[in-house]
Design a protein around this motif. Structure first.
Motif, mmCIF file in Angstrom:
data_model
loop_
_atom_site.group_PDB
_atom_site.id
_atom_site.type_symbol
_atom_site.label_atom_id
_atom_site.label_comp_id
_atom_site.label_asym_id
_atom_site.label_seq_id
_atom_site.Cartn_x
_atom_site.Cartn_y
_atom_site.Cartn_z
ATOM 1 N N ALA B 2 0.813 -1.215 0.000
ATOM 2 C CA ALA B 2 0.000 0.000 0.000
ATOM 3 C C ALA B 2 0.849 1.269 0.000
ATOM 4 C CB ALA B 2 -0.919 -0.007 1.206
ATOM 5 N N ALA B 3 2.003 1.202 0.618
ATOM 6 C CA ALA B 3 2.822 2.409 0.711
ATOM 7 C C ALA B 3 3.181 2.932 -0.659
ATOM 8 C CB ALA B 3 4.099 2.099 1.470
ATOM 9 N N ASP B 5 1.310 2.676 -3.384
ATOM 10 C CA ASP B 5 0.234 2.988 -4.321
ATOM 11 C C ASP B 5 0.414 4.412 -4.842
ATOM 12 O OD1 ASP B 5 -2.397 3.298 -1.781
ATOM 13 O OD2 ASP B 5 -0.577 4.450 -2.153
ATOM 14 N N ALA B 6 1.197 5.188 -4.106
ATOM 15 C CA ALA B 6 1.515 6.534 -4.607
ATOM 16 C C ALA B 6 2.248 6.440 -5.940
ATOM 17 C CB ALA B 6 2.378 7.274 -3.597
ATOM 18 N N ARG B 26 16.922 3.958 -0.199
ATOM 19 C CA ARG B 26 16.337 4.407 1.050
ATOM 20 C C ARG B 26 16.667 3.446 2.191
ATOM 21 N NH1 ARG B 26 10.193 4.459 1.432
ATOM 22 N NH2 ARG B 26 10.326 5.417 -0.605
ATOM 23 N N ALA B 211 11.380 18.433 12.855
ATOM 24 C CA ALA B 211 9.924 18.584 12.802
ATOM 25 C C ALA B 211 9.554 20.008 12.427
ATOM 26 C CB ALA B 211 9.320 18.212 14.142
ATOM 27 N N SER B 214 10.278 20.729 8.882
ATOM 28 C CA SER B 214 9.402 19.972 8.008
ATOM 29 C C SER B 214 8.004 20.573 7.984
ATOM 30 C CB SER B 214 9.355 18.535 8.501
ATOM 31 O OG SER B 214 8.566 17.750 7.664
ATOM 32 N N ASN B 215 7.497 20.913 9.156
ATOM 33 C CA ASN B 215 6.152 21.491 9.243
ATOM 34 C C ASN B 215 6.067 22.320 10.524
ATOM 35 O OD1 ASN B 215 3.407 22.042 9.547
ATOM 36 N ND2 ASN B 215 2.797 20.114 8.598
ATOM 37 N N GLY B 281 13.867 20.533 7.387
ATOM 38 C CA GLY B 281 13.379 19.220 7.781
ATOM 39 C C GLY B 281 14.246 18.044 7.385
ATOM 40 N N ARG B 282 15.251 18.293 6.545
ATOM 41 C CA ARG B 282 16.033 17.173 6.066
ATOM 42 C C ARG B 282 17.504 17.549 5.975
ATOM 43 N NH1 ARG B 282 16.585 14.502 1.105
ATOM 44 N NH2 ARG B 282 15.984 16.460 0.167
ATOM 45 N N GLN B 334 9.650 9.452 -4.419
ATOM 46 C CA GLN B 334 9.328 8.923 -3.092
ATOM 47 C C GLN B 334 7.917 9.312 -2.680
ATOM 48 O OE1 GLN B 334 11.476 10.560 0.215
ATOM 49 N NE2 GLN B 334 11.634 8.575 1.198
ATOM 50 N N SER B 335 7.535 10.537 -2.996
ATOM 51 C CA SER B 335 6.259 11.012 -2.477
ATOM 52 C C SER B 335 5.160 10.988 -3.535
ATOM 53 C CB SER B 335 6.422 12.430 -1.938
ATOM 54 O OG SER B 335 6.849 13.269 -2.967
ATOM 55 N N LYS B 338 3.229 15.352 -7.481
ATOM 56 C CA LYS B 338 2.234 16.268 -6.923
ATOM 57 C C LYS B 338 1.868 17.303 -7.983
ATOM 58 C CE LYS B 338 2.440 15.170 -2.355
ATOM 59 N NZ LYS B 338 3.246 15.374 -1.215
#
Lengths: 252, 338, 345
Positions: B2-3, B5-6, B26, B211, B214-215, B281-282, B334-335, B338
């Motif tokens: 499922a991870a 499916d992106a 990764r 954190a 990142s956000n 964040g990274r 990876q994401s 978008k």
């Protein structure tokens, strides 16, 4: 005694009265949906409950005790968790790091320095993921790699893990694909089944009727109607949301 | 699974092998860093095979010395970058700390006290940057750009425009010392790197920086003390710049107000090539070291091969762009698109 | 064939000697008009080089019985600030101005405006893109580079028996007009020694630490290297530090200008020769010329204040004290107006 009681809550921003005496009760183990048009005051209401805003008047009590939060942190400590519309997850961090963010368990490194107990986070996260059957593959995955529904699950899992009494879901399905909405509804019901009081903010009435035990309708800073969801219809809710019922009353 | 499916949303099956490779990288936990490390190793091997001068004890020690000070500055700069800030003032702080420490020493202040006072200066500068960013709401880019000017000016004022000369023997010999065949500068870098790596990967403070970068909003809502994190990040940056300034002073045996010009850019480049994201964040200390090592190797190789200095600059620039591009590709895979 | 140019500062460049000799012969030198104030506008008030220019200017003013006014931006990059200073001066109508222009094109306008307003402008240190000034007093960087080239060859002859072998040079910055002239002068001089081969050059971006790293790499790459030329003070600091770290005693090092570190290296023999400019003399001559121009004396359009080559042997000679450390610069007899002028060639 209700889990959460809001009495005559008032708030104004400058000249604008945003909440003009809101009354609301939430029972443990129920999903209470709050609906209303944009600007009806839904967000302002929940931000009072979650400690973001301070009220001008009225009372909030949690488990029978009057509470007044100065910050979201205090509200969280008292057991009120909020899952925001934008999810507020740190993309670059792992699922586990997000669930434990701000409350990481630590251990003493060499008996001296406090370090994050990564093993424990990993373990607990895995247990939690398994318990909510949300198809998150691995607690060590970064959130950036997850789908919208999975992210929502992480946010809800976070609330679940921390033994929240009240969980506020702010438009949890707004950014999701149709298929993923079902999952969120399932998770909301699961929270309620565990005895949590869930406040569910939403726009989609089909979804609201499916998820909620009760529905409160807001219109211009007031709660104008509260009903059990099996006793109402979309049409009736829309009448209250648009102020149709009020206009009729004042005309009468 | 499922991870991933992106990955389906890429819409094109041909991307699948790339996604697999990405997953493989990764697993190592260091996607870009692995690439940059590979480049660096390849360069070392090529240089070792094609020149007789590269893989000599003398030259390797030279590279270790060269990479040390650059790495220390880059480690520090990494922290503001992690919280989605930036610190452009470090190059000037290197100069200021060098002349301040040298002036104190030549005025007869004992060595430990002079070092201590210089480190305090770093704390003060970092606090000033953090205060401006956090309390006054000045963008980090602007306030540290102002610092870049002001601290350089300060260095000229303190030193009256010339190098401060006449350091105690102990200090000017420190940078030339070797322990177990490894230069003291490299040991200093190792210690600072390990401490910062520990903070970043093992402590709450480190995680909160990631954190927050990142956000920001999620960090705030999680009840993280943002103010503390901002101060921490900028103080680390300034203090490591001060340490680097003192090491450079020791190596040059003068406190020079013109030292460290444009070092902030080299440091930021090392961090970015080493996997840090300018959007916060990274990033990692190890990656930053590998980035700095690659740049030091390129500079050394260009000198040994007699490659025009200008080509060296061009090559470094192209490399930064290429690495960041590859990194972005990786992230997009990876994401999901978008 | 190699030219062996005189290295002692006793021999001031011809033009300057003649010009000053001419001045001293004029009655102007004894004029006592203490109400005259000549503004001296330099490039950067924060640098010691420019403080030496002011020192020289004060010395000249004292001798002439006039005043000077110290002006200038804090930093060489502040072009607009220097333009503003010039505009203010023009409206105040001083009898003359001494100016070290921060930019050769941007300062051309203000210089012309001043000249148009009847104020003679004496340019010092660097050129400006106009010919409407009273006089230009500066280092001839090409000639200075030549001196460095010959100094390096001499050192190689001393240490290796003949001026032969591989050399390299460190460049501050490939854009600076004066530095390019300096490098070209160096290459021109080295070209006169057929046995010397220039094998490499490195651009160290005016960064001492990079100059040091580049020097270490050069020494590593060319084990037979016989000489290095560092084309400014920061390059000299860096190269000297690298030599000290590596112990490269058999390689000749010639550098430019005179920081304390460079002078220390010179004294230790790590740097073999330093080519030094004379900022004090620029300030001194600048004020003399400005005063003369204000009195209507016709001036030579261009004067070279010259450079001097200090070696490990001559570093402690009294003549060099003030040149190597401008804070101690006094006008010694050899540069006084009455000094015997001797040709460079």
């Amino acid at each position: 005694m209700s889990l959460l009681e809001v009495r005559d809550l008032k708030k104004r921003f400058g000249a604008v009265e945003v909440l003009c005496g809101v009354d609301l009760t939430l029972e443990a183990g129920e999903v209470l949906a709050v609906v209303g048009d944009n600007g009806a005051g839904k967000s302002t209401l929940i931000k009072h409950i979650s400690g973001v805003y301070r009220r001008d008047g009225g009372d909030i009590s949690l488990g029978g005790e009057a509470v007044s939060f100065d910050s979201p942190k205090e509200a969280r400590r008292a057991g009120i968790e909020t899952v925001y519309q934008d999810l507020a997850l740190a993309d670059e961090l792992s699922v586990g790091a997000n669930i434990f963010l701000g409350r990481e368990p630590t251990r003493r490194w060499l008996g001296l320095l406090p370090v994050i107990d990564r093993g424990r986070i990993q373990q607990e996260t895995q247990r939690l993921i398994d318990s909510i059957e949300s198809h998150i593959p691995d607690g060590a995955t970064t959130v950036a790699g997850l789908s919208g529904g999975q992210r929502q699950a992480v946010a809800i899992a976070r609330a679940l893990y921390w033994d929240a009494k009240v969980v506020i879901l702010d438009e949890p399905t707004a950014a999701l694909a149709v298929m993923e909405r079902e999952n969120v509804i399932k998770l909301s019901r699961m929270l309620a089944a565990k005895g949590v009081g869930v406040i569910y903010i939403g726009h989609n009435l089909v979804e609201i009727l499916e998820v909620a035990d009760r529905i409160a309708v807001m219109y211009r800073g007031r709660i104008v109607h509260v009903t059990r969801s099996e006793e109402t219809t979309q049409e009736e809710l829309i009448k209250y949301m648009t102020g149709y019922s009020e206009r009729r009353e004042s005309a009468a | 699974m499922a991870a991933h499916d992106a990955n389906l949303s890429l819409g094109r099956r041909m991307k699948a092998p790339a996604a697999t490779r990405t997953r493989h990288l990764r697993k190592w936990g260091l996607p870009v860093e692995t690439l940059v490390l590979g480049l660096t190793l390849a360069l070392w091997i090529v240089m070792a095979l094609t020149t007789s001068t590269f893989l000599t004890a003398n030259n390797v020690v030279n590279i270790l010395r060269q990479v040390s000070i650059d790495s220390i500055i880059a480690f520090g700069v990494l922290f503001p970058i992690l919280i989605r800030g930036i610190d452009l003032s470090v190059g000037s702080v290197v100069a200021l700390s060098g002349v301040v420490c040298a002036s104190l020493l030549t005025a007869g202040v004992p060595i430990p006290l002079a070092i201590g006072l210089t480190l305090l200066l770093g704390v003060a500068i970092g606090s000033l940057n953090a205060f401006s960013v956090y309390r006054l709401g000045i963008p980090a880019f602007i306030i540290t750009l102002a610092g870049l000017q002001a601290f350089r000016g300060g260095a000229f004022l303190v030193s009256d425009g010339t190098s401060v000369f006449g350091l105690p023997k102990a200090l000017s010999t420190f940078a030339r010392a070797e322990w177990l065949g490894i230069p003291s500068l490299f040991w200093s870098m190792l210690i600072i790197g390990l401490v910062l790596h520990f903070i970043l990967s093992r402590t709450r403070t480190g995680r909160y920086m990631l954190a927050m970068g990142s956000n920001h909003e999620s960090a705030r809502r999680a009840g993280i003390n943002i103010k503390r994190i901002v101060f921490f990040a900028y103080i680390i940056s300034s203090v490591t710049a001060c340490i680097a300034g003192m090491l450079l002073m020791s190596r040059m045996s003068i406190g020079s107000p013109t030292a460290g010009v444009a070092y902030e850019l080299n440091a930021i480049a090392a961090a970015v090539v080493g996997g840090a994201s300018l959007f916060g964040g990274r990033g990692s200390v190890l990656g930053t070291f590998i980035g700095a090592l690659l740049f030091a190797t390129i500079a050394n190789a260009a000198n040994l091969l007699g490659i025009d200095s200008f080509w060296q600059m061009v090559a470094t620039g192209v490399l930064i762009a290429a690495v960041v591009y590859v990194d972005n590709l990786h992230k997009r895979r990876q994401s999901g698109v978008k | 064939m190699p030219r062996h140019t005189p290295c002692s500062p006793r021999f001031a460049p011809l033009a300057l000697g003649v010009a000053l000799a001419g001045l001293s012969a004029s009655p102007l030198a004894s004029a006592q008009e203490s109400d005259i104030t000549i503004p001296v506008v330099i490039k950067a008030t924060t640098a010691s080089y420019w403080q030496a220019v002011f020192d020289g200017a004060h010395q000249a003013a004292d001798r002439l019985g006039i005043q000077i006014e110290e002006l200038g931006p804090a930093n060489e990059t502040e072009v607009a600030r220097q333009i503003a200073i010039m505009e203010n001066l023009i409206s105040r109508q001083p009898s003359a101005i001494v100016l070290a222009p921060v930019s050769n094109d941007a300062m051309a306008g203000p210089v012309e405006s001043a000249t148009d307003a009847g104020i003679p402008v004496v340019i010092i240190d660097s050129g400006v893109d106009t010919d409407r000034y009273a006089s230009l007093i500066a280092t001839d960087n090409f000639a200075a580079g030549q001196r460095a080239g010959h100094a390096l060859a001499e050192c190689m002859e001393r240490t290796g028996g003949e001026p032969a072998g591989q050399v390299a040079y460190l460049r501050t910055n490939p854009n600076g007009e004066s530095l390019v002239s300096r490098d070209n002068g160096f290459l021109d001089a080295i070209g006169e020694y057929p046995e010397i081969e220039v094998v490499d050059n490195r651009v160290a971006n005016n960064d001492t630490a990079k100059a040091m790293n580049d020097t270490l790499d050069l020494l590593n790459r060319y084990p037979d290297l016989k000489g290095i030329f560092a084309d400014n003070q920061l390059m000299g600091d860096g190269a000297g530090t690298a030599f000290a770290e590596q112990g490269a005693e058999d390689v000749c090092l010639v550098a430019f200008d005179s920081s304390e570190l460079e002078v220390d290296f010179l004294r230790q023999g790590i740097i073999d020769s330093l080519v030094v400019q004379d900022p004090y003399m620029m300030g001194y001559t600048g004020v003399w010329f400005a005063y003369a121009a204000s009195q209507g004396v016709a001036l030579p359009t261009s004067v070279d204040t010259g450079v001097h080559v200090a070696t490990t042997e001559s570093v402690d000679e009294p003549d060099f004290t003030g040149l190597l450390d401008p804070k101690q610069r006094q006008l010694t007899p050899y540069l006084a107006p009455s000094a015997t002028a001797a040709g460079d060639d």
